[in-house]
Scaffold this motif. Structure first.
Motif, PDB file in Angstrom:
ATOM      1  N   GLY A  82      18.960-113.117 -25.521  1.00 12.07           N
ATOM      2  CA  GLY A  82      18.757-113.089 -26.963  1.00 12.07           C
ATOM      3  C   GLY A  82      17.342-113.517 -27.297  1.00 12.07           C
ATOM      4  O   GLY A  82      16.805-114.439 -26.712  1.00 12.07           O
ATOM      5  N   GLU A  83      16.758-112.824 -28.240  1.00 15.16           N
ATOM      6  CA  GLU A  83      15.345-113.050 -28.552  1.00 15.16           C
ATOM      7  C   GLU A  83      15.146-113.828 -29.840  1.00 15.16           C
ATOM      8  O   GLU A  83      15.977-113.758 -30.741  1.00 15.16           O
ATOM      9  N   PRO A  84      14.031-114.546 -29.931  1.00 15.62           N
ATOM     10  CA  PRO A  84      13.696-115.213 -31.186  1.00 15.62           C
ATOM     11  C   PRO A  84      13.216-114.172 -32.209  1.00 15.62           C
ATOM     12  O   PRO A  84      12.835-113.061 -31.841  1.00 15.62           O
ATOM     13  N   PRO A  85      13.213-114.516 -33.476  1.00  7.55           N
ATOM     14  CA  PRO A  85      12.783-113.556 -34.510  1.00  7.55           C
ATOM     15  C   PRO A  85      11.360-113.048 -34.317  1.00  7.55           C
ATOM     16  O   PRO A  85      11.048-111.926 -34.690  1.00  7.55           O
ATOM     17  N   GLU A  86      10.490-113.843 -33.738  1.00  7.63           N
ATOM     18  CA  GLU A  86       9.089-113.451 -33.565  1.00  7.63           C
ATOM     19  C   GLU A  86       8.809-112.880 -32.171  1.00  7.63           C
ATOM     20  O   GLU A  86       7.683-112.912 -31.683  1.00  7.63           O
ATOM     21  N   ALA A  87       9.798-112.291 -31.536  1.00 11.58           N
ATOM     22  CA  ALA A  87       9.677-111.820 -30.152  1.00 11.58           C
ATOM     23  C   ALA A  87       8.539-110.813 -29.959  1.00 11.58           C
ATOM     24  O   ALA A  87       7.784-110.913 -28.992  1.00 11.58           O
ATOM     25  N   VAL A  88       8.397-109.858 -30.852  1.00  9.67           N
ATOM     26  CA  VAL A  88       7.353-108.834 -30.690  1.00  9.67           C
ATOM     27  C   VAL A  88       5.970-109.472 -30.773  1.00  9.67           C
ATOM     28  O   VAL A  88       5.089-109.142 -29.974  1.00  9.67           O
ATOM     29  N   ASN A  89       5.776-110.389 -31.695  1.00 10.06           N
ATOM     30  CA  ASN A  89       4.479-111.070 -31.784  1.00 10.06           C
ATOM     31  C   ASN A  89       4.209-111.890 -30.532  1.00 10.06           C
ATOM     32  O   ASN A  89       3.080-111.935 -30.046  1.00 10.06           O
ATOM     33  N   TYR A  90       5.229-112.558 -30.010  1.00 10.91           N
ATOM     34  CA  TYR A  90       5.043-113.334 -28.791  1.00 10.91           C
ATOM     35  C   TYR A  90       4.676-112.418 -27.624  1.00 10.91           C
ATOM     36  O   TYR A  90       3.799-112.746 -26.836  1.00 10.91           O
TER      37      TYR A  90
END
Length: 93
Positions: free
Chosen positions: A44-52
């Protein structure tokens, strides 16, 4: 291909290590940002996954430069945006 994982200092179970491992396994092909999201965050990914992931790619480029490798940017080719791959560079750093 050299063991590029030796260039990073993150934990083997961390997202940066997972992303580089996946790019190495896919070489010479690439992976989409969606592929990298699944690899980096299998539970499961955090909401800011793409930015990270974008920040991780920037940091990986710096580390890979020492071994004359890079993750090229799309440079205006809209069909390649969000697509990442490893490539050998032609310069010695």
């Amino acid at each position: 291909m050299p063991d590029l994982l030796l260039l990073i200092r993150n934990r083997p179970d961390g997202p940066q290590y997972r992303i580089l491992s996946a790019l190495m396994a896919a070489h010479p092909n690439g992976l989409t940002v969606e592929d990298l999201r699944q690899v980096a965050y299998p539970d499961g990914e955090p909401p800011e996954a793409v930015n990270y992931i974008r920040k991780t790619i920037v940091n990986l480029r710096r580390a890979l430069a020492r071994a004359r490798w890079t993750i090229p940017s799309a440079q205006g080719d809209r069909s390649k945006l969000g697509h990442y791959r490893l490539a050998k560079t032609g310069t010695i750093i």
